[in-house]
Design an enzyme around this catalytic site. Structure first.
Site, PDB file in Angstrom:
ATOM      1  N   ASN A   1       0.843  -1.301   0.185  1.00 39.26           N
ATOM      2  CA  ASN A   1      -0.049   0.064   0.002  1.00 39.26           C
ATOM      3  C   ASN A   1       0.807   1.159  -0.102  1.00 39.26           C
ATOM      4  OD1 ASN A   1       0.507   0.898   2.914  1.00 39.26           O
ATOM      5  ND2 ASN A   1      -0.266  -1.297   3.115  1.00 39.26           N
TER       6      ASN A   1
ATOM      7  N   ASP B   1      -3.236  -6.481   4.288  1.00 36.83           N
ATOM      8  CA  ASP B   1      -4.265  -7.241   4.900  1.00 36.83           C
ATOM      9  C   ASP B   1      -4.130  -8.529   4.246  1.00 36.83           C
ATOM     10  OD1 ASP B   1      -5.407  -5.634   6.696  1.00 36.83           O
ATOM     11  OD2 ASP B   1      -6.285  -4.310   5.192  1.00 36.83           O
TER      12      ASP B   1
ATOM     13  N   PHE C   1      -4.457   2.880  14.558  1.00 34.07           N
ATOM     14  CA  PHE C   1      -5.155   4.044  13.427  1.00 34.07           C
ATOM     15  C   PHE C   1      -6.042   3.113  12.676  1.00 34.07           C
ATOM     16  CE2 PHE C   1      -2.261   7.850  12.812  1.00 34.07           C
ATOM     17  CZ  PHE C   1      -1.694   7.809  14.068  1.00 34.07           C
TER      18      PHE C   1
HETATM   19  O1  PMT Z   1       2.892   6.253   6.502  1.00 30.44           O
HETATM   20  P1  PMT Z   1       2.093   7.482   5.928  1.00 30.44           P
HETATM   21  O2  PMT Z   1       2.137   7.595   4.299  1.00 30.44           O
HETATM   22  O3  PMT Z   1       2.409   8.899   6.899  1.00 30.44           O
HETATM   23  O4  PMT Z   1       0.376   7.311   6.063  1.00 30.44           O
HETATM   24  C1  PMT Z   1      -0.094   7.229   7.433  1.00 30.44           C
HETATM   25  C2  PMT Z   1      -1.323   6.053   7.567  1.00 30.44           C
HETATM   26  C3  PMT Z   1      -2.425   6.573   6.489  1.00 30.44           C
HETATM   27  C4  PMT Z   1      -0.410   4.647   7.158  1.00 30.44           C
HETATM   28  C5  PMT Z   1      -1.470   6.035   8.974  1.00 30.44           C
HETATM   29  O5  PMT Z   1      -2.206   7.412   9.347  1.00 30.44           O
HETATM   30  C6  PMT Z   1      -2.778   4.873   9.094  1.00 30.44           C
HETATM   31  O6  PMT Z   1      -3.898   5.170   9.201  1.00 30.44           O
HETATM   32  N1  PMT Z   1      -2.164   3.838   9.629  1.00 30.44           N
HETATM   33  C7  PMT Z   1      -3.023   2.590   9.817  1.00 30.44           C
HETATM   34  C8  PMT Z   1      -3.335   1.725   8.376  1.00 30.44           C
HETATM   35  C9  PMT Z   1      -4.190   0.843   8.418  1.00 30.44           C
HETATM   36  O7  PMT Z   1      -3.553  -0.408   8.457  1.00 30.44           O
HETATM   37  O8  PMT Z   1      -5.466   0.765   8.893  1.00 30.44           O
HETATM   38  P2  PMT Z   1      -6.602  -0.297   9.224  1.00 30.44           P
HETATM   39  O9  PMT Z   1      -7.693   0.132   9.355  1.00 30.44           O
HETATM   40  O10 PMT Z   1      -6.457  -1.263   7.792  1.00 30.44           O
HETATM   41  O11 PMT Z   1      -5.974  -1.195  10.457  1.00 30.44           O
HETATM   42  C10 PMT Z   1      -6.326  -0.792  11.689  1.00 30.44           C
HETATM   43  C11 PMT Z   1      -5.221  -0.915  12.821  1.00 30.44           C
HETATM   44  O12 PMT Z   1      -4.908  -2.410  12.598  1.00 30.44           O
HETATM   45  C12 PMT Z   1      -3.972  -0.310  12.392  1.00 30.44           C
HETATM   46  O13 PMT Z   1      -3.526   0.334  13.512  1.00 30.44           O
HETATM   47  C13 PMT Z   1      -3.013  -1.278  11.891  1.00 30.44           C
HETATM   48  O14 PMT Z   1      -1.706  -1.027  12.142  1.00 30.44           O
HETATM   49  C14 PMT Z   1      -3.562  -2.650  12.394  1.00 30.44           C
HETATM   50  N2  PMT Z   1      -3.379  -3.910  11.476  1.00 30.44           N
HETATM   51  C15 PMT Z   1      -4.091  -4.102  10.528  1.00 30.44           C
HETATM   52  C16 PMT Z   1      -3.876  -5.232   9.704  1.00 30.44           C
HETATM   53  C17 PMT Z   1      -3.060  -6.068  10.103  1.00 30.44           C
HETATM   54  N3  PMT Z   1      -3.100  -7.245   9.482  1.00 30.44           N
HETATM   55  N4  PMT Z   1      -2.516  -5.961  11.266  1.00 30.44           N
HETATM   56  C18 PMT Z   1      -2.632  -4.980  12.249  1.00 30.44           C
HETATM   57  O15 PMT Z   1      -2.168  -4.695  13.236  1.00 30.44           O
END
Ligand code: PMT
Length: 399
Positions: A205, A274, A318
């Site tokens: 991503n 993911d 996040f």
């Molecule tokens: O890196 P930049 O360019 O500065 O951009 C910042 C950002 C957009 C990446 C950041 O602000 C952000 O949103 N990070 C989280 C991205 C994400 O994976 O979001 P999600 O909604 O898919 O996941 C929710 C949470 O679960 C996140 O804290 C993620 O780290 C975590 N996760 C997700 C998938 C996975 N397999 N394991 C996880 O731990």
């Protein structure tokens, strides 16, 4: 007090003091420069006067100065930084010689003192210089180690002034540290992960790591021990932060779990991919050999696993959303057992992935929420950490 006293000595690297001043000014600090007499042979003090808007101090006895200025200035500054510091000034400070404004001022200040040496490598490694540095460290003076590389004298080795960014970050840690963050271990993840089909093709991503690296910088400046687990990004890590580089979601999971037991706070800003390919091959696959579809499967959800086994840790997640941002983020917060959720809309180019700015909603499990309008990721990190501070204080009160 938002004023720094910057001692500038006679080293070729003194031009970097201009950048140091600019970085302090960007952080809202004013700077008062004190030059040694020998430094004025390299550069006219008027350069620093122009940059800072305050008259550069050189001499102990100067008609234009306030009477006993080395004493009156003491109460105005929150840090004395000497950058670049020569072997001569280090020797003088270590033995208490006070024969010019800078060395006299050093004896008078009560604020923290930070020294960034710059000199020829033989002079730096000389047992006398090392002994002087040890002496000052024992007295509580902090140092930014010089870097190794080509020196102005043509030699190679340690002695090059550390980068202005590193010097300013360490200065800010000395000035901004807060009691509640001292002795706290803060684990931060940043950047994307890559899930490979073969050595040249992967799922990922557009995360640049900017958000996570700014969070790590903020945690460092507030006085915490910071562990940064970073996916593949093109960024310089903050000064003195322990960094572990990973590529895949599974590697990130392993690295996070390794440090989890010690962590007081975990902030998952990484955009963990993911999905991964069901098969990852060691050699580049011929295009013709790949059928019309490829099988993918889910990667481990690291944050969910942390939430399921949390004890003392404060968990911050996040959520990257493109619609129904707060509703979806709230659900994720509950599902992953978090203490704070930072939701951002990643459908806009000016915020979210890759941008210097972000706009976020902070969500708490009790239903409270707060919108933080668009601002730099540096400022967003400061806002997030001021809420983490509130949560840590609450915990401390209740324990
Ligand atoms: O890196 P930049 O360019 O500065 O951009 C910042 C950002 C957009 C990446 C950041 O602000 C952000 O949103 N990070 C989280 C991205 C994400 O994976 O979001 P999600 O909604 O898919 O996941 C929710 C949470 O679960 C996140 O804290 C993620 O780290 C975590 N996760 C997700 C998938 C996975 N397999 N394991 C996880 O731990």
């Amino acid at each position: 007090m938002k004023k720094i006293a910057l001692g500038v000595c006679s080293s070729i690297s003194l031009y970097k003091a201009c950048e140091i001043i600019r970085l302090f000014q960007e952080e809202g600090f004013s700077v008062r420069v004190i030059m040694t007499e020998k430094a004025t042979r390299f550069i006219n003090p008027y350069l620093f006067t122009s940059l800072t808007g305050e008259r550069t101090i050189v001499h102990l006895f100067d008609e234009q100065q306030r009477p006993i200025e080395h004493i009156s200035l003491v109460d105005e500054v929150s840090l004395l930084l000497v950058a670049p510091a020569t072997a001569n000034i280090i020797g003088k400070l270590a033995s208490g010689v006070a024969d010019d404004f800078l060395s006299t001022f050093y004896l008078a200040v009560k604020c923290p003192v930070l020294i960034a040496p710059a000199m020829n490598e033989a002079m730096f490694l000389h047992p006398q210089t090392q002994e002087n540095i040890r002496k000052l460290k024992n007295l509580g003076v902090e140092f930014v180690e010089p870097e190794s590389g080509y020196l102005a004298c043509g030699k190679k080795g340690p002695g090059r002034l550390a980068s202005p960014e590193k010097i300013v970050q360490k200065s800010l840690r000395l000035v901004r540290s807060k009691e509640i963050f001292k002795n706290k271990v803060i684990l931060i993840t940043a950047g994307p992960t890559r899930e490979f089909l073969d050595p040249v093709r992967y799922l990922s991503n557009p995360s640049s790591g900017k958000m996570g690296y700014e969070l790590a910088r903020e945690a460092y400046e507030l006085g915490a021990e910071v562990i940064l687990i970073s996916g593949p990004v093109d960024l310089e890590p903050p000064a003195e932060v322990y960094v572990e580089k990973v590529i895949t979601a599974e590697e990130m999971r392993q690295a996070v779990l390794k440090h989890y037991a010690r962590a007081d706070v975990v902030v998952m800003a990484a955009a963990v991919a993911d999905f991964k390919f069901s098969q990852s091959l060691p050699d580049k696959v011929k295009k013709e050999k790949i059928g019309p579809s490829l099988t993918i499967e889910k990667t481990p959800d690291i944050l969910q696993e942390l939430g399921a086994s949390k004890s003392q840790q404060l968990l911050v997640g996040f959520a990257a959303e493109t619609s129904q941002v707060t509703d979806r983020a709230f659900q994720k917060m509950k599902q992953k057992n978090l203490d704070l959720m930072v939701a951002n809309d990643v459908s806009r180019p000016e915020t979210g992935f890759g941008s210097d700015d972000n706009e976020v909603w902070l969500l708490w499990p009790d239903g409270r929420s707060k919108k933080i309008p668009r601002m730099s990721k540096r400022k967003i990190s400061q806002q997030i950490f001021s809420e983490i501070e509130v949560l840590l204080n609450e915990r401390q009160r209740n324990s």
